[in-house]
Structure formats: structure tokens, C-alpha cells
Design a protein around this motif. Structure first.
Motif, PDB file in Angstrom:
ATOM      1  N   LEU A   1       0.804  -1.216   0.000  1.00 28.10           N
ATOM      2  CA  LEU A   1       0.000   0.000   0.000  1.00 28.10           C
ATOM      3  C   LEU A   1       0.843   1.273   0.000  1.00 28.10           C
ATOM      4  CD1 LEU A   1      -2.887  -1.078   2.388  1.00 28.10           C
ATOM      5  CD2 LEU A   1      -2.805  -1.193  -0.103  1.00 28.10           C
ATOM      6  N   ARG A   2       1.996   1.199  -0.582  1.00 29.01           N
ATOM      7  CA  ARG A   2       2.827   2.383  -0.770  1.00 29.01           C
ATOM      8  C   ARG A   2       2.658   2.864  -2.200  1.00 29.01           C
ATOM      9  NH1 ARG A   2       8.578   0.975   2.060  1.00 29.01           N
ATOM     10  NH2 ARG A   2       7.833   1.158   4.193  1.00 29.01           N
ATOM     11  N   ARG A   3       2.716   4.139  -2.364  1.00 26.18           N
ATOM     12  CA  ARG A   3       2.633   4.728  -3.702  1.00 26.18           C
ATOM     13  C   ARG A   3       4.027   5.190  -4.105  1.00 26.18           C
ATOM     14  NH1 ARG A   3      -2.220   8.331  -5.709  1.00 26.18           N
ATOM     15  NH2 ARG A   3      -2.971   6.213  -5.869  1.00 26.18           N
ATOM     16  N   LEU A   4       4.487   4.707  -5.242  1.00 29.78           N
ATOM     17  CA  LEU A   4       5.780   5.095  -5.781  1.00 29.78           C
ATOM     18  C   LEU A   4       5.553   5.941  -7.023  1.00 29.78           C
ATOM     19  CD1 LEU A   4       7.670   1.690  -5.525  1.00 29.78           C
ATOM     20  CD2 LEU A   4       7.746   3.611  -3.927  1.00 29.78           C
ATOM     21  N   TYR A   5       6.346   6.994  -7.154  1.00 27.59           N
ATOM     22  CA  TYR A   5       6.267   7.879  -8.309  1.00 27.59           C
ATOM     23  C   TYR A   5       7.440   7.584  -9.232  1.00 27.59           C
ATOM     24  CZ  TYR A   5       2.711  10.297  -5.689  1.00 27.59           C
ATOM     25  OH  TYR A   5       1.567  10.592  -4.992  1.00 27.59           O
ATOM     26  N   VAL A   6       7.141   7.404 -10.487  1.00 30.69           N
ATOM     27  CA  VAL A   6       8.144   7.042 -11.485  1.00 30.69           C
ATOM     28  C   VAL A   6       8.281   8.195 -12.466  1.00 30.69           C
ATOM     29  CG1 VAL A   6       8.773   5.382 -13.264  1.00 30.69           C
ATOM     30  CG2 VAL A   6       7.470   4.627 -11.253  1.00 30.69           C
ATOM     31  N   ALA A   7       9.510   8.680 -12.634  1.00 30.87           N
ATOM     32  CA  ALA A   7       9.798   9.731 -13.610  1.00 30.87           C
ATOM     33  C   ALA A   7      10.362   9.055 -14.854  1.00 30.87           C
ATOM     34  CB  ALA A   7      10.796  10.724 -13.044  1.00 30.87           C
ATOM     35  N   PHE A   8       9.877   9.477 -16.013  1.00 26.61           N
ATOM     36  CA  PHE A   8      10.354   8.912 -17.263  1.00 26.61           C
ATOM     37  C   PHE A   8      10.353   9.984 -18.339  1.00 26.61           C
ATOM     38  CE2 PHE A   8       5.842   8.750 -17.588  1.00 26.61           C
ATOM     39  CZ  PHE A   8       5.561   8.934 -18.933  1.00 26.61           C
TER      40      PHE A   8
ATOM     41  N   ILE B   1      10.284  10.212 -22.763  1.00 27.80           N
ATOM     42  CA  ILE B   1      10.019   9.427 -23.960  1.00 27.80           C
ATOM     43  C   ILE B   1      10.461  10.221 -25.187  1.00 27.80           C
ATOM     44  CG2 ILE B   1       7.629  10.241 -24.119  1.00 27.80           C
ATOM     45  CD1 ILE B   1       6.885   7.454 -25.198  1.00 27.80           C
ATOM     46  N   GLU B   2      11.125   9.544 -26.102  1.00 28.61           N
ATOM     47  CA  GLU B   2      11.484  10.143 -27.377  1.00 28.61           C
ATOM     48  C   GLU B   2      10.248  10.063 -28.270  1.00 28.61           C
ATOM     49  OE1 GLU B   2      14.957   8.265 -29.031  1.00 28.61           O
ATOM     50  OE2 GLU B   2      15.923   8.193 -27.067  1.00 28.61           O
ATOM     51  N   VAL B   3       9.759  11.183 -28.728  1.00 29.28           N
ATOM     52  CA  VAL B   3       8.489  11.216 -29.443  1.00 29.28           C
ATOM     53  C   VAL B   3       8.565  10.448 -30.763  1.00 29.28           C
ATOM     54  CG1 VAL B   3       6.827  12.739 -30.581  1.00 29.28           C
ATOM     55  CG2 VAL B   3       7.682  13.298 -28.311  1.00 29.28           C
ATOM     56  N   LYS B   4       9.631  10.595 -31.514  1.00 33.57           N
ATOM     57  CA  LYS B   4       9.737   9.956 -32.828  1.00 33.57           C
ATOM     58  C   LYS B   4       9.755   8.432 -32.720  1.00 33.57           C
ATOM     59  CE  LYS B   4      10.596   9.789 -37.288  1.00 33.57           C
ATOM     60  NZ  LYS B   4       9.743  10.311 -38.306  1.00 33.57           N
ATOM     61  N   THR B   5      10.591   7.896 -31.836  1.00 30.44           N
ATOM     62  CA  THR B   5      10.754   6.444 -31.739  1.00 30.44           C
ATOM     63  C   THR B   5       9.887   5.806 -30.670  1.00 30.44           C
ATOM     64  OG1 THR B   5      12.578   6.652 -30.164  1.00 30.44           O
ATOM     65  CG2 THR B   5      13.146   6.619 -32.520  1.00 30.44           C
ATOM     66  N   ARG B   6       9.285   6.609 -29.805  1.00 30.68           N
ATOM     67  CA  ARG B   6       8.486   6.143 -28.661  1.00 30.68           C
ATOM     68  C   ARG B   6       9.332   5.332 -27.680  1.00 30.68           C
ATOM     69  NH1 ARG B   6       5.401   8.775 -31.647  1.00 30.68           N
ATOM     70  NH2 ARG B   6       3.149   8.563 -31.667  1.00 30.68           N
ATOM     71  N   LYS B   7      10.637   5.557 -27.679  1.00 36.27           N
ATOM     72  CA  LYS B   7      11.531   4.889 -26.751  1.00 36.27           C
ATOM     73  C   LYS B   7      11.457   5.608 -25.405  1.00 36.27           C
ATOM     74  CE  LYS B   7      16.310   3.427 -26.227  1.00 36.27           C
ATOM     75  NZ  LYS B   7      17.651   3.455 -26.827  1.00 36.27           N
ATOM     76  N   ALA B   8      11.124   4.860 -24.360  1.00 33.47           N
ATOM     77  CA  ALA B   8      10.981   5.448 -23.024  1.00 33.47           C
ATOM     78  C   ALA B   8      12.227   5.154 -22.198  1.00 33.47           C
ATOM     79  CB  ALA B   8       9.756   4.877 -22.330  1.00 33.47           C
ATOM     80  N   HIS B   9      12.627   6.142 -21.390  1.00 31.59           N
ATOM     81  CA  HIS B   9      13.776   6.016 -20.513  1.00 31.59           C
ATOM     82  C   HIS B   9      13.311   6.248 -19.082  1.00 31.59           C
ATOM     83  CE1 HIS B   9      16.469   6.267 -23.998  1.00 31.59           C
ATOM     84  NE2 HIS B   9      15.629   7.186 -24.430  1.00 31.59           N
ATOM     85  N   LEU B  10      13.565   5.295 -18.219  1.00 31.04           N
ATOM     86  CA  LEU B  10      13.230   5.420 -16.806  1.00 31.04           C
ATOM     87  C   LEU B  10      14.272   6.310 -16.147  1.00 31.04           C
ATOM     88  CD1 LEU B  10      11.540   4.467 -14.369  1.00 31.04           C
ATOM     89  CD2 LEU B  10      13.189   2.614 -14.122  1.00 31.04           C
ATOM     90  N   LEU B  11      13.829   7.375 -15.496  1.00 28.40           N
ATOM     91  CA  LEU B  11      14.750   8.308 -14.855  1.00 28.40           C
ATOM     92  C   LEU B  11      14.929   8.027 -13.372  1.00 28.40           C
ATOM     93  CD1 LEU B  11      13.623  11.644 -16.517  1.00 28.40           C
ATOM     94  CD2 LEU B  11      15.440  10.083 -17.222  1.00 28.40           C
ATOM     95  N   GLY B  12      13.862   7.650 -12.691  1.00 32.62           N
ATOM     96  CA  GLY B  12      13.971   7.391 -11.261  1.00 32.62           C
ATOM     97  C   GLY B  12      12.635   7.043 -10.634  1.00 32.62           C
ATOM     98  N   VAL B  13      12.710   6.479  -9.434  1.00 30.52           N
ATOM     99  CA  VAL B  13      11.528   6.079  -8.671  1.00 30.52           C
ATOM    100  C   VAL B  13      11.702   6.577  -7.242  1.00 30.52           C
ATOM    101  CG1 VAL B  13      10.140   4.137  -7.867  1.00 30.52           C
ATOM    102  CG2 VAL B  13      11.282   3.999 -10.082  1.00 30.52           C
ATOM    103  N   THR B  14      10.661   7.157  -6.673  1.00 30.41           N
ATOM    104  CA  THR B  14      10.711   7.642  -5.296  1.00 30.41           C
ATOM    105  C   THR B  14       9.319   7.638  -4.687  1.00 30.41           C
ATOM    106  OG1 THR B  14      11.481   9.427  -3.849  1.00 30.41           O
ATOM    107  CG2 THR B  14      10.431  10.075  -5.906  1.00 30.41           C
ATOM    108  N   GLN B  15       9.288   7.684  -3.359  1.00 31.47           N
ATOM    109  CA  GLN B  15       8.005   7.805  -2.658  1.00 31.47           C
ATOM    110  C   GLN B  15       7.563   9.254  -2.566  1.00 31.47           C
ATOM    111  OE1 GLN B  15       8.297   5.991   1.195  1.00 31.47           O
ATOM    112  NE2 GLN B  15       7.940   3.943   0.393  1.00 31.47           N
ATOM    113  N   ARG B  16       8.523  10.172  -2.505  1.00 36.58           N
ATOM    114  CA  ARG B  16       8.201  11.590  -2.347  1.00 36.58           C
ATOM    115  C   ARG B  16       8.993  12.424  -3.344  1.00 36.58           C
ATOM    116  NH1 ARG B  16       9.095   9.292   2.328  1.00 36.58           N
ATOM    117  NH2 ARG B  16       7.344   8.906   3.700  1.00 36.58           N
ATOM    118  N   PRO B  17       8.432  12.665  -4.505  1.00 36.06           N
ATOM    119  CA  PRO B  17       9.163  13.486  -5.482  1.00 36.06           C
ATOM    120  C   PRO B  17       9.182  14.960  -5.055  1.00 36.06           C
ATOM    121  CG  PRO B  17       7.006  12.914  -6.333  1.00 36.06           C
ATOM    122  CD  PRO B  17       7.162  12.200  -5.023  1.00 36.06           C
TER     123      PRO B  17
END
Length: 132
Positions: free
Chosen positions: A42-49, A51-67
Motif C-alpha cells: 500500500l505504498r505509492r511510488l512515483y516514477v519519472a520517465f 520518452i522520445e516522441v519519434k521512436t516512442r523509446k521510453a527512458h526510466l529516470l527514477g523512482v521515489t516515494q516523495r518526489p
């Protein structure tokens, strides 16, 4: 809805300037956003990512509980460093008006020549690539 209720008909001319911009700049456009994941504990994690619009390639930047703005600025510095190492070809970064994206975040990208493009308030379709 307000215009329709007042009897004002819809415009006969469709303004595709945003759509035209996105298509023309897709090679040089990044979009950034957050999503959240609720865990089994029951924890909420926030994921920052990003995305390259042309290729739709997504890059994970980080995960935290409190951004925070400081955490996001550090992510920006890390991403900017990675982009510089790979010889980035991006000129625009599309983001929403979230308070976590502070002045330090914008300054990091301005220093490497990437222009920040803000979406209109309450217009999630403007950043549809990241919102999906």
C-alpha cells in the motif's frame, strides 16, 4: 460547452498548429512526466520517465516515494549528462506545469540547448505521448 450553450457554432477552420509542430519536430522532441504505482504494501511510488516522441523509446529516470523539486532537478542533471555523452539531437522538451519541475529543472536543459515547452493548463492531450 459554454459557446455551444450560447448558440455560438463551432469554428469552420481547424487550427492544426500544435499538431503540425509535433509532426515537424518529432525527431528532436522529448516528453517527460510522472506516473504512480501502488505496491502490495500500500505504498505509492512515483516514477519519472522521458520518452522520445519519434521512436516512442521510453527512458526510466527514477523512482521515489516523495518526489521533490530537488530530486527532479537531479534527474534533469543526470539526463542532461547522458544526452551530452551520446551527442543528443533533441531541441525541445515537452512537460506539464507540475510544481515539481522547478526553475532549476528548466535551467539544466537550457544549459545544453534544449528548449522547455509547457503544456497548457489542464490540457493532457498536449502531452499525449507521455500521458499514455
Amino acid at each position: 460547452k459554454i459557446l455551444r450553450a450560447s448558440g455560438v457554432p463551432p469554428s469552420t477552420h481547424r487550427d492544426d498548429t500544435w499538431r503540425t509542430f509535433l509532426r515537424a519536430q518529432a525527431d528532436s522532441l522529448l516528453a517527460i512526466d510522472f506516473f504512480h504505482v501502488d505496491t502490495a504494501t500500500l505504498r505509492r511510488l512515483y516514477v519519472a520517465f522521458v520518452i522520445e516522441v519519434k521512436t516512442r523509446k521510453a527512458h526510466l529516470l527514477g523512482v521515489t516515494q516523495r518526489p521533490t523539486a530537488d530530486w527532479v532537478a537531479q534527474l534533469a542533471r543526470d539526463l542532461a549528462s547522458d544526452l551530452e555523452e551520446t551527442g543528443h539531437r533533441f531541441r525541445h522538451l515537452l512537460r506539464d506545469r507540475d510544481a515539481k519541475f522547478g526553475a532549476a529543472f528548466d535551467a539544466v536543459f537550457a544549459s545544453i540547448g534544449i528548449q522547455i515547452m509547457l503544456t497548457a493548463p489542464q490540457a493532457p492531450r498536449m502531452n499525449a505521448f507521455a500521458e499514455r
